[in-house]
Design a protein around this motif. Structure first.
Motif, mmCIF file in Angstrom:
data_model
loop_
_atom_site.group_PDB
_atom_site.id
_atom_site.type_symbol
_atom_site.label_atom_id
_atom_site.label_comp_id
_atom_site.label_asym_id
_atom_site.label_seq_id
_atom_site.Cartn_x
_atom_site.Cartn_y
_atom_site.Cartn_z
ATOM 1 N N LYS A 32 21.772 -45.930 15.731
ATOM 2 C CA LYS A 32 22.160 -47.174 16.391
ATOM 3 C C LYS A 32 21.252 -47.453 17.578
ATOM 4 O O LYS A 32 20.817 -48.592 17.789
ATOM 5 C CB LYS A 32 23.609 -47.103 16.868
ATOM 6 N N SER A 33 20.970 -46.434 18.362
ATOM 7 C CA SER A 33 20.104 -46.613 19.529
ATOM 8 C C SER A 33 18.704 -47.038 19.114
ATOM 9 O O SER A 33 18.092 -47.902 19.746
ATOM 10 C CB SER A 33 20.029 -45.312 20.337
ATOM 11 N N ALA A 34 18.196 -46.446 18.041
ATOM 12 C CA ALA A 34 16.861 -46.804 17.564
ATOM 13 C C ALA A 34 16.819 -48.244 17.075
ATOM 14 O O ALA A 34 15.858 -48.977 17.342
ATOM 15 C CB ALA A 34 16.432 -45.859 16.449
ATOM 16 N N ARG A 35 17.871 -48.694 16.379
ATOM 17 C CA ARG A 35 17.917 -50.082 15.907
ATOM 18 C C ARG A 35 17.964 -51.057 17.075
ATOM 19 O O ARG A 35 17.297 -52.087 17.077
ATOM 20 C CB ARG A 35 19.119 -50.296 14.991
ATOM 21 N N GLU A 40 15.242 -55.054 20.501
ATOM 22 C CA GLU A 40 14.855 -55.506 21.839
ATOM 23 C C GLU A 40 13.340 -55.558 21.981
ATOM 24 O O GLU A 40 12.805 -56.467 22.614
ATOM 25 C CB GLU A 40 15.464 -54.594 22.905
ATOM 26 N N LYS A 41 12.652 -54.602 21.395
ATOM 27 C CA LYS A 41 11.192 -54.595 21.443
ATOM 28 C C LYS A 41 10.638 -55.810 20.699
ATOM 29 O O LYS A 41 9.719 -56.478 21.176
ATOM 30 C CB LYS A 41 10.659 -53.308 20.816
ATOM 31 N N ALA A 45 8.512 -58.947 22.287
ATOM 32 C CA ALA A 45 7.182 -59.287 21.775
ATOM 33 C C ALA A 45 7.113 -60.752 21.358
ATOM 34 O O ALA A 45 6.074 -61.397 21.498
ATOM 35 C CB ALA A 45 6.829 -58.388 20.594
ATOM 36 N N GLU A 46 8.213 -61.297 20.844
ATOM 37 C CA GLU A 46 8.240 -62.690 20.414
ATOM 38 C C GLU A 46 8.432 -63.641 21.590
ATOM 39 O O GLU A 46 8.293 -64.834 21.431
ATOM 40 C CB GLU A 46 9.364 -62.902 19.388
#
Length: 70
Positions: A32-35, A40-41, A45-46
């Motif tokens: 979950k933390s990785a997702r 967010e990353k 970036a967008e």
């Protein structure tokens, strides 16, 4: 009494027993933390505006500020 090797074996057994119980929960939490981090990353970036999560505002307890009397 117990020697160092016996204590090491007992420690390994305890760690394995705890890992079996908590392993899936820890893996799920890490996923979950990785997702969340990936999302967010990607949003950063967008150039998207940060997401605001609506919540409840809890006022501080008691009088505060320069006019507060204690």
């Amino acid at each position: 009494m117990f020697g160092l090797s016996e204590l090491a074996v007992i420690l390994v057994v305890v760690i394995v027993v705890l890992a079996v119980k908590k392993g899936p929960e820890l893996a799920r939490s890490a996923g979950k933390s990785a997702r969340i981090l990936k999302a967010e990353k990607r949003a950063a970036a967008e150039g998207d505006a940060p997401r605001v999560v609506p919540g409840e505002v809890v006022p501080p307890e008691g009088p505060t500020g320069p006019d507060a009397r204690g």
